[in-house]
Write an enzyme that holds these catalytic residues in place. Structure first.
Site, mmCIF file in Angstrom:
data_model
loop_
_atom_site.group_PDB
_atom_site.id
_atom_site.type_symbol
_atom_site.label_atom_id
_atom_site.label_comp_id
_atom_site.label_asym_id
_atom_site.label_seq_id
_atom_site.Cartn_x
_atom_site.Cartn_y
_atom_site.Cartn_z
ATOM 1 N N ASP A 98 0.855 -1.184 0.000
ATOM 2 C CA ASP A 98 0.000 0.000 0.000
ATOM 3 C C ASP A 98 0.891 1.234 0.000
ATOM 4 O O ASP A 98 1.812 1.336 0.813
ATOM 5 C CB ASP A 98 -0.883 -0.018 1.255
ATOM 6 C CG ASP A 98 -2.287 0.443 0.972
ATOM 7 O OD1 ASP A 98 -2.437 1.547 0.425
ATOM 8 O OD2 ASP A 98 -3.242 -0.291 1.314
ATOM 9 N N ASP A 200 -3.172 4.645 -2.261
ATOM 10 C CA ASP A 200 -4.253 5.206 -1.455
ATOM 11 C C ASP A 200 -4.692 6.582 -1.984
ATOM 12 O O ASP A 200 -3.846 7.459 -2.194
ATOM 13 C CB ASP A 200 -3.717 5.357 -0.021
ATOM 14 C CG ASP A 200 -4.795 5.615 0.995
ATOM 15 O OD1 ASP A 200 -5.608 4.715 1.222
ATOM 16 O OD2 ASP A 200 -4.817 6.724 1.563
ATOM 17 N N HIS A 327 -11.462 -3.190 3.188
ATOM 18 C CA HIS A 327 -11.392 -2.815 4.605
ATOM 19 C C HIS A 327 -12.159 -1.526 4.922
ATOM 20 O O HIS A 327 -12.253 -1.156 6.091
ATOM 21 C CB HIS A 327 -9.919 -2.650 5.005
ATOM 22 C CG HIS A 327 -9.265 -1.499 4.302
ATOM 23 N ND1 HIS A 327 -9.031 -1.497 2.941
ATOM 24 C CD2 HIS A 327 -8.851 -0.297 4.754
ATOM 25 C CE1 HIS A 327 -8.488 -0.344 2.598
ATOM 26 N NE2 HIS A 327 -8.356 0.405 3.681
HETATM 27 C C1 NOJ Z 1 -8.401 5.082 1.930
HETATM 28 C C2 NOJ Z 1 -8.070 3.923 2.797
HETATM 29 O O1 NOJ Z 1 -8.470 2.750 2.172
HETATM 30 C C3 NOJ Z 1 -8.742 4.170 4.128
HETATM 31 O O2 NOJ Z 1 -8.715 3.049 4.971
HETATM 32 C C4 NOJ Z 1 -8.085 5.354 4.762
HETATM 33 O O3 NOJ Z 1 -8.773 5.709 5.934
HETATM 34 C C5 NOJ Z 1 -8.056 6.556 3.830
HETATM 35 N N1 NOJ Z 1 -7.781 6.237 2.467
HETATM 36 C C6 NOJ Z 1 -7.019 7.532 4.282
HETATM 37 O O4 NOJ Z 1 -5.742 6.995 4.075
#
Ligand code: NOJ
Length: 561
Positions: A98, A200, A327
């Site tokens: 990630d 992300d 998730h």
């Molecule tokens: C997307 C991620 O999948 C999520 O879990 C996270 O809270 C936000 N981006 C911020 O990084």
């Protein structure tokens, strides 16, 4: 036909905190992952996407990174990580990490230095700082996790931008030095032998420099000024040139608010940006005008309309990623299937969809055993920052009742997907010998991997079969998609075609039985059943079929006129 390993792959997402704890501290870890690689190999997946394992104070479970080149203590060491990678590669499983670079943690060294002073500070420009406007925040943007997207910094006397929590300050991509630091960090991981990145909210990195106020609409939050922003393609092309083009790797960009037309710009083969995006349009159904927590019914027409639009939009250029949960989303079977009486057949029906549309399927841990949403009776039992902040604001500022807010958490909350992986029927589903960081879903005594692996009729066995079929039949990967019965209220049906090979997919999305009438264009001489979630007489004519609750069938057709 441009072939690629990432088109043929099936990806399995691991959320490490909840996957498997090896040392009894209640938190999943890398050695726990290593101990379950045989399970993943048996399932047949070829790629693991690992949610963040970097050093982090865990305000947002690792999506707030304080050191990009160090492993979180709770998860293990870099030696554990290296062993994990080697063990994955030994099993022909690739690893994508990630990449969280829209923001860092406020505990990252860059931010610690950045906030030290306004002037003569080489790190100041690594983040987005502004003075206040009329004694208030620089603009009216709202954080994804509630409240203003700006935080006042006493020390240096300015506000900094945080689209997510105030412990996740946004990085300033307009600064070339920051970009170079990120490219160097990516290169460091790629040189360690990883096989790519999931990025992300990568379409948030370029902000409109003036940072204008969001509209006056009650739900305006500012997204229009940073989703797919002015320099996004320039930055991704630079990243590709500087880093990605030097490796044969897989990339998928998480992109809230992206349209299929924009996705072509991100994933088109001559664009030299990314290979896939995660789009959100189908995740946004089931919400009213008030956004995610405003529950509304969804229809098959909506879901099919969106998936179809993306299938057609990226048919010749670009490539789809196929997912129904992760998730951040509720469990797929609870949301789009039935997590009661029809849990098994409906999970298999949805799996059939994900593995027979054109694109790369992404399985989220526990999906393959049909894990379900959870209902904790009190907000105190929840852990997710988004959920907790929303609950606080909804019950204090918006005057909503506890019951009303809990109802939307049961349906949409991210902790639905974050309860520990259910490995067996022992305490805590075999996830940990200690106290899990978040409680296990009590249904682990019946829904667990040990049971599923032994049962030839299980959801797990069905996934295994779908994945094996994909390895044997190119039509599942490269075949053209064509939709039939486009207005049907409860059936989603389409074909995949590659040369002479024609496969027909028939899916009943609901518990009510329904009749499928074969479209005349698909009249054929003979047929062969490839897979189904029910017992089917494969010789039976399919001119007219009475589909049972959530029934799914895939046929190979011969001699279509
Ligand atoms: C997307 C991620 O999948 C999520 O879990 C996270 O809270 C936000 N981006 C911020 O990084």
């Amino acid at each position: 036909m441009n072939k690629a390993f990432w088109k043929e792959a099936v990806v399995y997402q691991i959320y490490p905190r909840s996957f498997k704890d090896s040392n009894g501290d209640g938190v999943g870890d890398l050695r726990g992952i290593i101990s379950k690689l045989d399970y993943l190999q048996d399932l047949g997946v070829n790629v693991v996407w690992l949610s963040p394992v970097y050093q982090s104070p865990n305000d947002d479970n690792g999506y707030d990174i304080s050191h990009y080149q160090a492993i979180m203590d709770e998860f293990g060491t870099i030696a554990d990580w290296e062993e994990m990678l080697a063990e994955m590669h030994k099993r022909d499983i690739k690893l994508i990490m990630d990449l969280v670079v829209n923001h860092s943690s406020d505990e990252h060294d860059w931010f610690v230095k950045s906030r030290q002073s306004k002037d003569n500070n080489p790190y100041r420009d690594y983040y987005i700082w502004r003075p206040g406007k009329d004694d208030r925040e620089p603009n009216n943007w709202v954080s994804v996790f509630s409240g203003s997207a700006w935080e006042w910094d006493e020390q240096s006397g300015e506000y900094f931008l945080h689209v997510f929590s105030k412990k996740q300050p946004d990085l300033n991509w307009d600064n070339p030095k920051l970009r170079q630091e990120i490219y160097d960090m990516m290169t460091w991981w790629l040189d360690k032998g990883i096989d790519g990145f999931r990025m992300d909210v990568i379409n948030f990195i370029s902000k409109v420099p003036e940072l204008p106020d969001a509209g006056t609409d009650r739900y305006a939050w500012g997204g229009e000024y940073f989703m797919n922003g002015p320099r996004i393609h320039e930055y991704l092309q630079e990243m590709n040139r500087e880093v990605l083009s030097k490796y044969d790797v897989m990339t998928v960009g998480e992109m809230p608010g992206v349209t299929a037309d924009e996705a072509k710009l991100y994933t088109g083969k001559d664009r030299k940006e990314l290979q896939m995006v995660f789009q959100f349009e189908h995740m946004d159904i089931g919400s009213g005008t008030g956004g995610k927590w405003d529950l509304a019914p969804w229809t098959l027409g909506q879901l099919r309309g969106i998936l179809h639009k993306w299938q057609v939009g990226l048919a010749n250029d670009g490539w789809n990623s196929l997912y129904l949960n992760n998730h951040d989303q509720p469990r797929m079977v609870s949301r789009f299937g039935d997590d009661g009486e029809y849990r098994s057949v409906s999970a298999k029906m949805l799996a059939t969809l994900l593995h027979t549309l054109k694109g790369t399927p992404y399985i989220y841990q526990g999906e393959e055993i049909g894990m379900t949403n959870v209902k904790f009776d009190s907000i105190d039992r929840y852990k997710d920052i988004e959920t907790l902040n929303m609950y606080r604001d909804a019950t204090t500022q918006q005057g909503k009742s506890n019951e009303q807010v809990m109802e939307s958490i049961y349906v949409k909350g991210r902790d639905n997907a974050r309860t520990p992986m259910q490995w067996d029927a022992t305490d805590n589903g075999g996830f940990t010998t200690g106290t899990p960081w978040i409680e296990t879903n009590p249904n682990y005594s019946t829904i667990n991997a040990e049971q599923a692996v032994q049962d030839p009729q299980s959801i797990y066995a069905y996934y295994k079969e779908l994945i094996a079929l994909r390895k044997r039949h190119e039509v599942m990967v490269y075949g053209d998609y064509e939709l039939y019965l486009e207005d049907h209220d409860s059936i989603y049906s389409y074909t995949r075609k590659l040369g002479e090979e024609i496969w027909l997919v028939i899916l009943n999305f609901f518990k009510e039985p329904v009749t499928f009438d074969l479209p005349t264009q698909l009249s054929h001489d003979t047929r062969e059943l490839i897979i189904s979630n029910y017992e089917v007489d494969s010789a039976e004519s399919i001119a007219s079929v009475n589909l049972r609750p959530y029934e799914a069938r895939v046929y190979r057709l011969h001699g279509v006129q």
